[in-house]
Design a protein around this motif. Structure first.
Motif, PDB file in Angstrom:
ATOM      1  N   ARG A   3     -29.856 -61.762  85.823  1.00 52.07           N
ATOM      2  CA  ARG A   3     -30.126 -60.331  85.580  1.00 52.07           C
ATOM      3  C   ARG A   3     -30.108 -59.517  86.883  1.00 52.07           C
ATOM      4  O   ARG A   3     -29.534 -58.433  86.956  1.00 52.07           O
ATOM      5  N   TYR A   4     -30.755 -60.104  87.957  1.00 58.91           N
ATOM      6  CA  TYR A   4     -30.798 -59.316  89.208  1.00 58.91           C
ATOM      7  C   TYR A   4     -29.403 -59.157  89.824  1.00 58.91           C
ATOM      8  O   TYR A   4     -29.097 -58.170  90.433  1.00 58.91           O
ATOM      9  N   ASP A   5     -28.538 -60.164  89.582  1.00 58.34           N
ATOM     10  CA  ASP A   5     -27.159 -60.014  90.080  1.00 58.34           C
ATOM     11  C   ASP A   5     -26.435 -58.898  89.320  1.00 58.34           C
ATOM     12  O   ASP A   5     -25.671 -58.128  89.919  1.00 58.34           O
ATOM     13  N   GLN A   6     -26.702 -58.841  88.021  1.00 59.72           N
ATOM     14  CA  GLN A   6     -26.088 -57.763  87.234  1.00 59.72           C
ATOM     15  C   GLN A   6     -26.532 -56.392  87.744  1.00 59.72           C
ATOM     16  O   GLN A   6     -25.725 -55.468  87.892  1.00 59.72           O
ATOM     17  N   GLN A   9     -24.923 -55.608  91.006  1.00 58.16           N
ATOM     18  CA  GLN A   9     -23.517 -55.266  90.802  1.00 58.16           C
ATOM     19  C   GLN A   9     -23.363 -53.826  90.290  1.00 58.16           C
ATOM     20  O   GLN A   9     -22.471 -53.092  90.736  1.00 58.16           O
ATOM     21  N   ALA A  10     -24.254 -53.448  89.378  1.00 61.14           N
ATOM     22  CA  ALA A  10     -24.210 -52.085  88.840  1.00 61.14           C
ATOM     23  C   ALA A  10     -24.424 -51.071  89.963  1.00 61.14           C
ATOM     24  O   ALA A  10     -23.730 -50.043  90.049  1.00 61.14           O
ATOM     25  N   LEU A  11     -25.388 -51.367  90.835  1.00 61.40           N
ATOM     26  CA  LEU A  11     -25.663 -50.451  91.957  1.00 61.40           C
ATOM     27  C   LEU A  11     -24.453 -50.388  92.893  1.00 61.40           C
ATOM     28  O   LEU A  11     -24.051 -49.303  93.348  1.00 61.40           O
ATOM     29  N   ALA A  12     -23.863 -51.558  93.171  1.00 61.51           N
ATOM     30  CA  ALA A  12     -22.698 -51.603  94.069  1.00 61.51           C
ATOM     31  C   ALA A  12     -21.560 -50.761  93.500  1.00 61.51           C
ATOM     32  O   ALA A  12     -20.867 -50.043  94.236  1.00 61.51           O
ATOM     33  N   GLN A  17     -18.200 -45.948  93.453  1.00 63.29           N
ATOM     34  CA  GLN A  17     -17.668 -44.763  92.759  1.00 63.29           C
ATOM     35  C   GLN A  17     -18.149 -43.455  93.383  1.00 63.29           C
ATOM     36  O   GLN A  17     -17.811 -42.373  92.910  1.00 63.29           O
ATOM     37  N   GLY A  18     -18.970 -43.576  94.379  1.00 62.29           N
ATOM     38  CA  GLY A  18     -19.402 -42.361  95.061  1.00 62.29           C
ATOM     39  C   GLY A  18     -20.605 -41.675  94.412  1.00 62.29           C
ATOM     40  O   GLY A  18     -20.995 -40.580  94.814  1.00 62.29           O
ATOM     41  N   GLU A  45     -35.385 -58.082  93.669  1.00 60.07           N
ATOM     42  CA  GLU A  45     -34.411 -59.111  94.025  1.00 60.07           C
ATOM     43  C   GLU A  45     -33.000 -58.497  94.092  1.00 60.07           C
ATOM     44  O   GLU A  45     -32.203 -58.834  94.974  1.00 60.07           O
ATOM     45  N   ALA A  46     -32.699 -57.564  93.142  1.00 63.09           N
ATOM     46  CA  ALA A  46     -31.394 -56.902  93.145  1.00 63.09           C
ATOM     47  C   ALA A  46     -31.188 -56.172  94.474  1.00 63.09           C
ATOM     48  O   ALA A  46     -30.119 -56.246  95.085  1.00 63.09           O
TER      49      ALA A  46
END
Lengths: 476, 476
Positions: A3-6, A9-12, A17-18, A45-46
């Protein structure tokens, strides 16, 4: 995937996308939990993952912030100008830039050398000006003394101390902007036909002084990180009857570099060895991102051969036209030239700037601006890397608010600019910064004011226009 | 002696002693009756006698006013300068005048070219400046367009109409004072070594431009009533390679004359015949005592060879440094020279002056000032005739606020000024107005501001000092 990787990834993706920009604060852990319905430990953790990937950094008691992209940007190449004295051209292009009335302009000016005039820390200046104009005694409307207001010269001496210069108020002449300082300096030192060595690219305002007074420019190869090549300059001094060296060694316009201190010292020594004067343009010097601000060439000058020129046009506002010079051993001639050029400079703006500096507003304003401009630099470099074709060279400014791009191919930026103006945009073509129209494939950008979506969209549009031109260029 | 003759004599004595000054209103008939215990008819008759003797004039519904003394003043002689091109000197003396900070100065400056800054009709300018500085949008702090604010150029075009000039806003460039306009004009037209024909005496600011740019001054004989000798100028044009003619034909500084219109027209025709440009300094032109104001040379210029230079420094205030030029066919070169010299001029002062003119304050102010300066001229001439040795030549200004004296003997006014400065006074020595230090026995005075007892005492002191020097001169 955990979950924390997801979440990471969403934040990245949002950063990519700016949605969050370089320097922005990311949502707090608590806000992230609420938004995505995850636990505090997952959100924490994310963020740790994001930090590990180099996309964000934690700042104690403040939160997580977006870092500049790790993608290394390509620097512009070391310039290789023609190594012979040249007549300066390019006036038409400069005129197009400076004849415009900013307030009537419907163009988005992406490249002009104007600071952020909306900064809150400027407000005391405006109210001081209003108060002075309402209450000042008649002397505020009268001619000032020719060297300029003593109050202001005292404050300038105090500020110059920070760049390693020990000046006396008598060493300082107030001028009508830095342009007048540079013009007086060069006219004091030269006669028509004389050769002046310049860094390359070099500020178009100075280049045009050379043109107007029939001087020849000898452009010296210049490194986008360390400035004018001392080796090439030495060869040129041996070969040509150079009357003066004109450089902008700190927060260079347009390249943004600051010459390392040792090289500055060596430059002054070289000028001494060949008995040549130096005209030092320090107009962006107080906007250096490093503290304390870098030393001037003038600070290494022990025989008065450096004519230091500066102004409050980039650090405060340009419209007051308050500049100054410390002309060293050329003071008498420079004072005469000042008299015949414009007489005394306007009185009240000098008094207002003197008050602004004296009450500590100037240094407060500088701190704000340096923080803002450093952040904007990172954002704009990020945008350039996103929106311009791969291989585009980008400067890495050490201060000020100007960025220099070198396009990866023979794009003619004068023509590009004409096209852009039809679309409501304006860049500053690189050819303005050369005696003979070199750097046509380069351009200058300004990141001083708010980095709005309009600026981002404008920059993206420029990037796309460049890409289209590059594609046309490829033979079918 | 009749009673009314006694009363008339008493009044004449008071005028002679300076108790009533030129332009003053004398006591009303009623007041005179009360004061001297005479009848109304006696007082009336006394005034009629006074009028008949030329000491006073009756103004309908207002009363009796002191007239200028009928004593004819001696005009300065027609100048006879050396008729060959000369290098300009005299910078030290000019520097002494312009390096001073007026507000710190404890000297009574009797000769500097400063208008009355205390005039009530100037007040709207100050409040406009204050309001502008408080409320203006960011563009007021930004660089203006290079030719200057369109609002101001429109107003200048409207004003120029009154001097017979049909201009378009595009014909006008805003400058940093008239000094910059003159400097741009001369630098546009010449190269080092060139010869410039000038009236003589001639404004020291222009002379110093020639010096700084290594130009040679060819001083042309000049009549204190009609200006530069066209006959001598024609001979000079035949004999020398003259690049430009520089004159101040309206309300001349320092002589105060206005060239008759026919001579102005002939001067332009002469320039056309020899294909030479004219630099016309009109800075005092709007202060002409005649209505409508005299025409400029520019108004006779049908092929763009006159570069008209002016400013609001003498009509409004000098400290704002708002000047302008109409450079005719030399516009492009002048605009380039403007850019390299100071860039755009300061923004807010231009907007303030534009508003001041637009709202009618300028013309109201001019009317006030013309009335004041005309009155002050008569008072000061009266004082000079009282306090200076007989034979002193005095100009008879047609406008402006400057008076020129020619002393009757070899008094060195540079040394006189040094002596006076030790006593708290300052005059402007005549030698500043010549390339080669001629006019040492002349001096310039200013009658702009209030004609206070301190000014009168100062002038009396100068007159006495001159008399003492003249006595020393006589061989024992």
């Amino acid at each position: 995937m955990k979950r924390y990787d997801q979440v990471a990834q969403a934040l990245a993706q949002r950063i990519e996308q700016g949605q969050y920009r370089v320097g922005d604060r990311l949502p707090s852990v608590r806000a992230l939990c609420r938004e995505l319905g995850v636990s505090v430990s997952t959100a924490q953790e994310a963020y740790r993952r994001l930090e590990a990937s180099g996309l964000a950094e934690a700042r104690p008691r403040s939160g997580y912030y977006v870092l500049p992209r790790p993608t290394p940007s390509v620097l512009p190449k070391v310039s290789r100008p023609a190594q012979r004295p040249l007549d300066v051209s390019q006036w038409d292009q400069v005129l197009e830039l400076v004849a415009r009335a900013p307030e009537e302009d419907r163009l988005l000016m992406l490249g002009r050398g104007i600071p952020d005039l909306a900064a809150a820390s400027l407000r005391p200046l405006q109210s001081q000006l209003a108060t002075l104009h309402r209450h000042v005694a008649a002397h505020g409307l009268n001619y000032d003394s020719l060297p300029g207001s003593l109050e202001l010269r005292r404050q300038i001496v105090r500020l110059a101390d920070k760049s390693g210069c020990l000046l006396h108020p008598d060493d300082v002449l107030i001028t009508t902007g830095c342009q007048e300082a540079l013009s007086l300096a060069l006219r004091t030192l030269t006669e028509p036909g004389d050769v002046v060595a310049v860094d390359s690219p070099s500020f178009y305002g100075t280049m045009q002084i050379l043109k107007a007074h029939k001087l020849k420019a000898l452009e010296i190869p210049t490194d986008p990180r360390t400035g004018i090549s001392l080796e090439a300059l030495e060869l040129a001094l041996e070969q040509w009857p150079i009357k003066a060296i004109q450089v902008t060694p700190t927060c260079n316009n347009p390249l943004g570099y600051t010459m390392p201190e040792a090289r500055k010292q060596a430059l002054v020594a070289l000028a001494q060895r060949f008995d040549v004067a130096i005209v030092e343009d320090d107009i962006y010097g107080d906007l250096a991102f490093d503290t304390p601000r870098p030393r001037t060439l003038k600070s290494f000058d022990d025989d008065g051969r450096v004519l230091l020129c500066s102004a409050f046009s980039k650090t405060l506002v340009p419209g007051l036209r308050v500049g100054w010079m410390a002309p060293g051993r050329y003071r008498d001639q420079a004072l005469h030239m000042k008299y015949v050029s414009t007489g005394a400079s306007a009185t009240l703006p000098q008094l207002a700037v003197a008050e602004f500096v004296q009450h500590g507003h100037y240094e407060r304003h500088l701190r704000e601006m340096v923080r803002q401009y450093r952040r904007h630099r990172d954002i704009m470099i990020d945008w350039v890397l996103r929106y311009f074709p791969p291989g585009t060279g980008v400067s890495y400014p050490q201060g000020g608010f100007l960025l220099w791009l070198e396009l990866p191919g023979a794009v003619d930026c004068v023509r590009l600019n004409e096209q852009l103006m039809g679309e409501g945009l304006h860049i500053t073509p690189g050819s303005l910064f050369s005696a003979s129209g070199k750097f046509r494939h380069c351009l200058r950008l300004n990141y001083a004011a708010a980095m709005t979506p309009a600026v981002e969209a404008g920059l993206r549009h420029v990037g796309e226009a460049v890409a289209a031109l590059l594609e046309q260029e490829v033979p079918a």
